[in-house]
Design a protein around this motif. Structure first.
Motif, PDB file in Angstrom:
ATOM      1  N   GLY A 276      17.516   2.178   2.876  1.00  0.00           N
ATOM      2  CA  GLY A 276      16.265   3.018   2.726  1.00  0.00           C
ATOM      3  C   GLY A 276      16.598   4.537   2.748  1.00  0.00           C
ATOM      4  O   GLY A 276      17.654   4.728   3.117  1.00  0.00           O
ATOM      5  N   PRO A 277      15.753   5.317   2.693  1.00  0.00           N
ATOM      6  CA  PRO A 277      15.746   6.690   2.514  1.00  0.00           C
ATOM      7  C   PRO A 277      16.408   7.255   3.906  1.00  0.00           C
ATOM      8  O   PRO A 277      16.845   8.557   3.982  1.00  0.00           O
ATOM      9  CB  PRO A 277      14.541   7.292   2.145  1.00  0.00           C
ATOM     10  CG  PRO A 277      13.372   6.335   2.290  1.00  0.00           C
ATOM     11  CD  PRO A 277      14.330   4.830   2.216  1.00  0.00           C
ATOM     12  N   GLU A 278      15.884   6.694   4.963  1.00  0.00           N
ATOM     13  CA  GLU A 278      16.332   6.932   6.369  1.00  0.00           C
ATOM     14  C   GLU A 278      17.803   7.171   6.671  1.00  0.00           C
ATOM     15  O   GLU A 278      18.291   7.961   7.161  1.00  0.00           O
ATOM     16  CB  GLU A 278      15.784   6.106   7.153  1.00  0.00           C
ATOM     17  CG  GLU A 278      16.428   4.897   7.576  1.00  0.00           C
ATOM     18  CD  GLU A 278      15.484   3.873   6.524  1.00  0.00           C
ATOM     19  OE1 GLU A 278      15.599   2.653   6.452  1.00  0.00           O
ATOM     20  OE2 GLU A 278      14.454   4.343   5.728  1.00  0.00           O
ATOM     21  N   TYR A 279      18.609   6.251   5.827  1.00  0.00           N
ATOM     22  CA  TYR A 279      20.022   6.622   5.926  1.00  0.00           C
ATOM     23  C   TYR A 279      20.474   7.633   5.508  1.00  0.00           C
ATOM     24  O   TYR A 279      21.344   8.428   6.158  1.00  0.00           O
ATOM     25  CB  TYR A 279      20.638   5.367   5.150  1.00  0.00           C
ATOM     26  CG  TYR A 279      22.366   5.491   4.896  1.00  0.00           C
ATOM     27  CD1 TYR A 279      23.166   5.183   5.952  1.00  0.00           C
ATOM     28  CD2 TYR A 279      22.676   6.026   3.926  1.00  0.00           C
ATOM     29  CE1 TYR A 279      24.388   5.152   5.921  1.00  0.00           C
ATOM     30  CE2 TYR A 279      24.215   6.341   3.762  1.00  0.00           C
ATOM     31  CZ  TYR A 279      24.878   5.947   4.755  1.00  0.00           C
ATOM     32  OH  TYR A 279      26.203   6.161   4.664  1.00  0.00           O
ATOM     33  N   TYR A 280      19.965   8.276   4.382  1.00  0.00           N
ATOM     34  CA  TYR A 280      20.461   9.501   3.827  1.00  0.00           C
ATOM     35  C   TYR A 280      19.754  10.758   4.401  1.00  0.00           C
ATOM     36  O   TYR A 280      20.658  11.634   4.432  1.00  0.00           O
ATOM     37  CB  TYR A 280      20.174   9.453   2.254  1.00  0.00           C
ATOM     38  CG  TYR A 280      20.464   8.180   1.427  1.00  0.00           C
ATOM     39  CD1 TYR A 280      21.880   8.230   1.062  1.00  0.00           C
ATOM     40  CD2 TYR A 280      19.593   7.280   1.061  1.00  0.00           C
ATOM     41  CE1 TYR A 280      22.333   7.025   0.276  1.00  0.00           C
ATOM     42  CE2 TYR A 280      20.041   5.977   0.377  1.00  0.00           C
ATOM     43  CZ  TYR A 280      21.352   6.030  -0.135  1.00  0.00           C
ATOM     44  OH  TYR A 280      21.854   4.997  -0.695  1.00  0.00           O
ATOM     45  N   ALA A 281      18.852  10.531   5.000  1.00  0.00           N
ATOM     46  CA  ALA A 281      18.075  11.419   5.535  1.00  0.00           C
ATOM     47  C   ALA A 281      18.963  11.819   7.177  1.00  0.00           C
ATOM     48  O   ALA A 281      19.191  13.082   7.535  1.00  0.00           O
ATOM     49  CB  ALA A 281      16.699  11.353   5.957  1.00  0.00           C
ATOM     50  N   ASP A 282      19.454  10.812   7.690  1.00  0.00           N
ATOM     51  CA  ASP A 282      20.000  10.806   8.644  1.00  0.00           C
ATOM     52  C   ASP A 282      21.463  11.526   8.448  1.00  0.00           C
ATOM     53  O   ASP A 282      21.783  12.354   9.314  1.00  0.00           O
ATOM     54  CB  ASP A 282      20.473   9.480   9.478  1.00  0.00           C
ATOM     55  CG  ASP A 282      21.328   9.435  10.735  1.00  0.00           C
ATOM     56  OD1 ASP A 282      20.935  10.067  11.873  1.00  0.00           O
ATOM     57  OD2 ASP A 282      22.406   9.010  10.650  1.00  0.00           O
ATOM     58  N   VAL A 283      22.323  11.233   7.535  1.00  0.00           N
ATOM     59  CA  VAL A 283      23.327  11.850   7.104  1.00  0.00           C
ATOM     60  C   VAL A 283      23.305  13.354   7.005  1.00  0.00           C
ATOM     61  O   VAL A 283      24.175  14.088   7.025  1.00  0.00           O
ATOM     62  CB  VAL A 283      24.092  10.986   5.882  1.00  0.00           C
ATOM     63  CG1 VAL A 283      25.108  11.825   5.315  1.00  0.00           C
ATOM     64  CG2 VAL A 283      24.569   9.715   6.388  1.00  0.00           C
TER      65      VAL A 283
END
Length: 323
Positions: A276-283
């Motif tokens: 999900g987009p949360e992975y990329y947002a966290d990075v």
């Protein structure tokens, strides 16, 4: 010797070898955060596949992966070619532009990622450097001033390595117009597109639906898998005036690599389908915090630099530093 005649990595290694103290390696853009969980799961799943699945995948890449990318990019699957990282995608675009279109010059931003420059010379093209603005981006009018009928391609990278500059929508639009004016190919390397710190400042070249542009990208940075070598290119449609580029690219890709890694493509597909987009947002948040810390250290050291708007590089200059 030309500033880009020898890969700059070699010069940095020489500085490190001659140092009389510990050296922190910041040469390569190797992520140190975790890859998506689904990527490891995909590799485990692949390991248990029948032996037939251990053989050559289609030269253009796994159909399922190409379809996933095509759906996300809103393009026809036939335009998508899976490559050996973004490096091969850029090589193929530059090579086919020089081979198929008129002109032998490739326009590059200065400072430039050195591989673009050396790749141009390897392909018997002529690199033309266009000075970047202080924010690390190209001024479209500066590009227009040097573009001509001798221009085969314009290669850009946004977010940029090494400057951290992000090319906005209007700049991209003008660069597309320049490529169309001179029947050149705009090669837009967007490998850092998940790392943009000013929301809305980035635009993909695909937004302009131009037959004179190619998108190149990879999962090396966004999924922290630089060793997997899974990239891709989106070329103009085969039935467009520049459609010959696609067929030339397929041929060159097959003769260069035959195909890419099947397990790596399989794992990337599984990660794309379930991450999900949360992975990329966290990075992205993690990297932005590191940029803050690093820029603070540069301030303390009295370095000159421009804070990056994207990517994970900060280009700095120290007075009296050799090189």
């Amino acid at each position: 010797m030309d500033d880009y005649e020898r890969p700059l990595f070699f010069h940095l290694m020489e500085y490190a070898a001659a140092a009389d103290r510990d050296v922190v390696d910041m040469v390569s853009g190797n992520p140190d955060w975790e890859s998506p969980d689904a990527l490891r799961a995909g590799l485990r799943e692949y390991a248990d596949a029948p032996v037939d699945d251990f053989q050559y995948p289609p030269s253009e890449g796994l159909s399922e992966l190409r379809a996933e990318i095509a759906a996300r990019r809103d393009v026809d699957i036939d335009r998508v070619i899976i490559t050996n990282g973004a490096g091969e995608a850029n090589y193929l675009a530059m090579a086919t532009a020089l081979e198929t279109l008129d002109g032998d010059e490739i326009l590059l931003a200065d400072p430039v990622y050195p591989y673009y420059h050396k790749r141009t010379e390897m392909l018997n093209g002529t690199p033309r450097l266009v000075a970047a603005d202080s924010d690390g981006t190209l001024d479209a009018e500066s590009v227009r001033a040097v573009a001509s009928d001798d221009t085969a391609a314009i290669v850009i990278n946004s977010p940029n390595n090494p400057t951290g500059g992000v090319y906005g929508r209007e700049t991209k639009r003008e660069l597309v117009d320049i490529a169309e004016t001179y029947d050149a190919l705009l090669v837009s390397d967007e490998v850092y597109d998940h790392f943009v710190y000013d929301e809305g400042s980035f635009a993909s070249v695909l937004e302009f639906d131009s037959e004179n542009s190619v998108l190149t990208n990879a999962f090396s940075k966004s999924m922290a898998i630089t060793g997997f070598r899974v990239g891709y290119a989106v070329f103009p449609p085969e039935d467009s005036p520049t459609g010959d580029l696609l067929e030339q690219t397929r041929t060159r890709h097959m003769l260069t690599n035959v195909t890419g890694s099947r397990p790596a493509q399989y794992a990337v597909l599984r990660a794309l389908q379930t991450t999900g987009p949360e992975y990329y947002a966290d990075v992205r948040d993690r990297l932005e915090a590191r940029v803050d810390t690093f820029c603070g250290a540069l301030d303390d050291a009295g370095a000159e630099y421009e804070r990056p708007d994207g990517g994970f590089y900060v280009m700095a200059r120290f007075d009296d530093y050799p090189g």
